[in-house]
Design a protein around this motif. Structure first.
Motif, PDB file in Angstrom:
ATOM      1  N   SER A  84      -0.962 -22.507  11.894  1.00  0.00           N
ATOM      2  CA  SER A  84      -0.765 -21.405  10.926  1.00  0.00           C
ATOM      3  C   SER A  84       0.086 -20.298  11.544  1.00  0.00           C
ATOM      4  N   TYR A  85      -0.035 -20.061  12.851  1.00  0.00           N
ATOM      5  CA  TYR A  85       0.795 -19.022  13.497  1.00  0.00           C
ATOM      6  C   TYR A  85       2.282 -19.338  13.290  1.00  0.00           C
ATOM      7  N   ALA A  86       2.628 -20.604  13.488  1.00  0.00           N
ATOM      8  CA  ALA A  86       4.035 -20.999  13.321  1.00  0.00           C
ATOM      9  C   ALA A  86       4.451 -20.904  11.853  1.00  0.00           C
ATOM     10  N   ALA A  87       3.531 -21.276  10.948  1.00  0.00           N
ATOM     11  CA  ALA A  87       3.870 -21.262   9.518  1.00  0.00           C
ATOM     12  C   ALA A  87       4.160 -19.850   9.012  1.00  0.00           C
ATOM     13  N   TYR A  88       3.449 -18.832   9.566  1.00  0.00           N
ATOM     14  CA  TYR A  88       3.614 -17.461   9.076  1.00  0.00           C
ATOM     15  C   TYR A  88       4.659 -16.678   9.868  1.00  0.00           C
ATOM     16  N   ALA A  89       5.268 -17.287  10.879  1.00  0.00           N
ATOM     17  CA  ALA A  89       6.198 -16.549  11.757  1.00  0.00           C
ATOM     18  C   ALA A  89       7.375 -16.007  10.959  1.00  0.00           C
ATOM     19  N   TRP A  90       7.803 -14.789  11.334  1.00  0.00           N
ATOM     20  CA  TRP A  90       8.978 -14.160  10.695  1.00  0.00           C
ATOM     21  C   TRP A  90       9.961 -13.744  11.776  1.00  0.00           C
ATOM     22  N   PRO A  91      11.258 -14.044  11.631  1.00  0.00           N
ATOM     23  CA  PRO A  91      11.832 -14.925  10.619  1.00  0.00           C
ATOM     24  C   PRO A  91      11.407 -16.370  10.876  1.00  0.00           C
ATOM     25  N   GLY A 166       4.428 -11.370   8.986  1.00  0.00           N
ATOM     26  CA  GLY A 166       3.477 -12.474   9.188  1.00  0.00           C
ATOM     27  C   GLY A 166       2.171 -12.205   8.458  1.00  0.00           C
ATOM     28  N   ILE A 167       1.687 -10.965   8.539  1.00  0.00           N
ATOM     29  CA  ILE A 167       0.445 -10.599   7.837  1.00  0.00           C
ATOM     30  C   ILE A 167       0.628 -10.777   6.329  1.00  0.00           C
ATOM     31  N   ARG A 168       1.787 -10.360   5.854  1.00  0.00           N
ATOM     32  CA  ARG A 168       2.080 -10.474   4.412  1.00  0.00           C
ATOM     33  C   ARG A 168       2.003 -11.941   3.965  1.00  0.00           C
ATOM     34  N   ALA A 169       2.606 -12.834   4.765  1.00  0.00           N
ATOM     35  CA  ALA A 169       2.597 -14.263   4.426  1.00  0.00           C
ATOM     36  C   ALA A 169       1.175 -14.822   4.479  1.00  0.00           C
ATOM     37  N   PHE A 170       0.403 -14.396   5.475  1.00  0.00           N
ATOM     38  CA  PHE A 170      -0.980 -14.876   5.617  1.00  0.00           C
ATOM     39  C   PHE A 170      -1.829 -14.379   4.449  1.00  0.00           C
ATOM     40  N   TRP A 171      -1.701 -13.086   4.155  1.00  0.00           N
ATOM     41  CA  TRP A 171      -2.491 -12.471   3.064  1.00  0.00           C
ATOM     42  C   TRP A 171      -2.202 -13.157   1.742  1.00  0.00           C
ATOM     43  N   ASP A 173      -1.087 -16.267   1.445  1.00  0.00           N
ATOM     44  CA  ASP A 173      -1.534 -17.657   1.519  1.00  0.00           C
ATOM     45  C   ASP A 173      -3.039 -17.787   1.323  1.00  0.00           C
ATOM     46  N   ILE A 174      -3.806 -16.820   1.831  1.00  0.00           N
ATOM     47  CA  ILE A 174      -5.267 -16.971   1.763  1.00  0.00           C
ATOM     48  C   ILE A 174      -5.840 -16.476   0.443  1.00  0.00           C
ATOM     49  N   GLY A 175      -4.953 -16.082  -0.465  1.00  0.00           N
ATOM     50  CA  GLY A 175      -5.418 -15.867  -1.822  1.00  0.00           C
ATOM     51  C   GLY A 175      -5.516 -14.434  -2.278  1.00  0.00           C
ATOM     52  N   GLU A 176      -5.178 -13.483  -1.411  1.00  0.00           N
ATOM     53  CA  GLU A 176      -5.216 -12.086  -1.845  1.00  0.00           C
ATOM     54  C   GLU A 176      -3.812 -11.681  -2.258  1.00  0.00           C
ATOM     55  N   PRO A 177      -3.614 -11.121  -3.464  1.00  0.00           N
ATOM     56  CA  PRO A 177      -2.270 -10.724  -3.874  1.00  0.00           C
ATOM     57  C   PRO A 177      -1.689  -9.657  -2.944  1.00  0.00           C
ATOM     58  N   VAL A 178      -0.446  -9.837  -2.554  1.00  0.00           N
ATOM     59  CA  VAL A 178       0.201  -8.854  -1.678  1.00  0.00           C
ATOM     60  C   VAL A 178       0.290  -7.534  -2.419  1.00  0.00           C
ATOM     61  N   GLY A 179       0.009  -6.452  -1.714  1.00  0.00           N
ATOM     62  CA  GLY A 179       0.096  -5.145  -2.335  1.00  0.00           C
ATOM     63  C   GLY A 179      -1.207  -4.688  -2.957  1.00  0.00           C
ATOM     64  N   MET A 180      -2.195  -5.616  -3.059  1.00  0.00           N
ATOM     65  CA  MET A 180      -3.460  -5.228  -3.643  1.00  0.00           C
ATOM     66  C   MET A 180      -4.172  -4.235  -2.720  1.00  0.00           C
ATOM     67  N   ARG A 181      -4.754  -3.214  -3.270  1.00  0.00           N
ATOM     68  CA  ARG A 181      -5.423  -2.217  -2.433  1.00  0.00           C
ATOM     69  C   ARG A 181      -6.642  -2.826  -1.760  1.00  0.00           C
ATOM     70  N   VAL A 182      -6.756  -2.581  -0.476  1.00  0.00           N
ATOM     71  CA  VAL A 182      -7.948  -3.021   0.246  1.00  0.00           C
ATOM     72  C   VAL A 182      -8.817  -1.793   0.432  1.00  0.00           C
ATOM     73  N   ASP A 183     -10.086  -1.910   0.079  1.00  0.00           N
ATOM     74  CA  ASP A 183     -10.948  -0.730   0.168  1.00  0.00           C
ATOM     75  C   ASP A 183     -11.282  -0.395   1.617  1.00  0.00           C
ATOM     76  N   ILE A 349      -4.433 -10.448  15.325  1.00  0.00           N
ATOM     77  CA  ILE A 349      -3.971  -9.874  14.052  1.00  0.00           C
ATOM     78  C   ILE A 349      -4.511 -10.699  12.873  1.00  0.00           C
ATOM     79  N   TYR A 350      -4.302 -12.016  12.931  1.00  0.00           N
ATOM     80  CA  TYR A 350      -4.740 -12.848  11.802  1.00  0.00           C
ATOM     81  C   TYR A 350      -6.264 -12.917  11.706  1.00  0.00           C
ATOM     82  N   ARG A 351      -6.921 -12.878  12.856  1.00  0.00           N
ATOM     83  CA  ARG A 351      -8.391 -12.913  12.812  1.00  0.00           C
ATOM     84  C   ARG A 351      -8.907 -11.624  12.162  1.00  0.00           C
ATOM     85  N   TYR A 352      -8.271 -10.502  12.474  1.00  0.00           N
ATOM     86  CA  TYR A 352      -8.703  -9.244  11.853  1.00  0.00           C
ATOM     87  C   TYR A 352      -8.490  -9.307  10.333  1.00  0.00           C
TER      88      TYR A 352
END
Ligand code: SF4
Ligand code: SF4
Length: 365
Positions: A84-91, A166-171, A173-183, A349-352
């Motif tokens: 998954s680290y390689a899949a989310y790598a940017w660029p 990378g966080i954006r791609a992971f977020w 992929d795991i089902g949370e819409p990008v830009g959605m507010r996190v409480d 980062i991804y674990r957090y």
């Protein structure tokens, strides 16, 4: 159908575990699994990054090898995590840097150190490189502060942008819409879980090694490395404020905040990585992803070298060794910065982010 064979295997295991549920009290992975009846690629990447690799579910499992079900959650998730680290790598063109990662980081570090040594030699009189410089501004006899700040600022900014992408791609992929507010509650819960390494404890008894005797040593050394890194970062921030707000130039006396913070952090970054390295060799090979030993070792070595060269610079900064030691330290730190998005650093980062997702899911039950 899943995108890779390791995700197929992870799906098989989660289906078995979802029927069994014996391990549901061990960590966050199993409660998160139980919220699902089927698993998308993103779900499996989320669970893989939620796993802390403590090994408890392998040791406790009645279906682990040689049972025909061949259930091995820690190793399967370790491989899935690394992929998954390689899949989310940017660029994305740089995702190949995760393969043969130890070699990549060793080459980048060697080139960075060489560039600083040759740079110091090329832009200064040789006597400056091996001369004795003391007092405020001594480091800048070798490299102007503006050039140092611009170079490291650019490397740090690049690393932050690559990690954010990378966080954006992971977020996503795991089902949370990008830009959605996190409480704030989920963010705070995840900070607490990550700060305590709550799930690196095998359900309360510790991490498992080859001798199947659980121990807290891996968690303790991980804490030393993490908080040592945080203190070193704090030392750099305070030194930056001193420079720009108070007009005070490095190096600072031993009792001053940047040196105290950096020394305490440096001790943590020596003991923590050394301990993690020792613990690594005790681990049961059945629990780990043997193909990524280079990536793990390179990251531990980079943290250790960052501290070792920093402490050597502190000890010998008033001698003729200061110039070569400054080149060595800056080369290692520069390499750490630019390889951050393409090495084991991303696991934190991804674990957090996975812990934030888990905290949100728990709230919604
Ligand atoms: S790891 Fe084994 S014991 Fe644990 S839930 Fe899965 S199948 Fe059951
Ligand atoms: S290895 Fe540890 S953290 Fe990972 S799933 Fe098993 S019990 Fe949970």
């Amino acid at each position: 159908m899943h995108g890779t064979s390791i995700l197929e295997e992870a799906d098989r295991l989660m289906t078995v575990c979802n029927s069994c549920r014996y391990c549901e009290g061990l960590c966050a992975v199993f409660p998160a699994m139980e919220m699902r009846r089927s698993f998308s690629d993103g779900d499996l990447n989320y669970l893989a990054n939620l796993c802390h690799g403590c090994g408890a579910c392998y040791t406790d499992c009645q279906f682990s090898p040689p049972h025909e079900y061949m259930v091995n959650v820690p190793q399967t998730f370790a491989v899935a995590r690394a992929e998954s680290y390689a899949a989310y790598a940017w660029p994305h063109a740089f995702s190949g840097l995760f393969a043969r990662n130890g070699l990549v980081i060793a080459v980048v570090t060697a080139l960075s150190v060489a560039a600083f040594i040759f740079g110091f030699a090329a832009f200064n009189d040789r006597q400056v490189l091996v001369g004795i410089h003391t007092g405020p501004g001594a480091f800048y006899a070798l490299m102007p502060h503006g050039a140092m700040a611009a170079l490291f600022g650019a490397a740090f900014l690049y690393a932050m942008i690559a990690l954010a992408m990378g966080i954006r791609a992971f977020w996503r992929d795991i089902g949370e819409p990008v830009g959605m507010r996190v409480d704030a509650g989920s963010l705070w819960q995840a900070i607490r879980d990550a700060g305590q390494l709550r799930y690196l404890d095998g359900g309360g008894v510790g991490c498992f090694n080859a001798d199947e005797r659980p121990s807290d040593l891996r968690k303790i050394f991980h804490h030393l490395a993490f908080y040592g890194f945080a203190l070193c970062f704090a030392a750099t921030c305070v030194a930056t404020l001193y420079h720009y707000l108070l007009g005070r130039e490095a190096p600072y006396p031993w009792w001053d905040a940047p040196v105290v913070l950096g020394t305490l952090g440096g001790i943590g970054l020596l003991v923590g990585p050394a301990g993690l390295f020792a613990e690594k060799w005790k681990r049961d090979p059945a629990l780990v992803d043997a193909q990524r030993t280079g990536m793990d070792t390179a990251f531990i070595a980079m943290l250790f070298l960052t501290s070792l060269t920093g402490i050597a610079l502190l000890l010998w900064r008033d001698s003729a060794a200061m110039g070569p030691l400054l080149a060595l330290h800056l080369g290692v730190v520069f390499s750490l910065f630019i390889t951050m998005p393409y090495g084991k650093f991303v696991h934190g980062i991804y674990r957090y982010v996975a812990l934030v997702r888990y905290a949100r899911e728990r709230q919604q039950i």
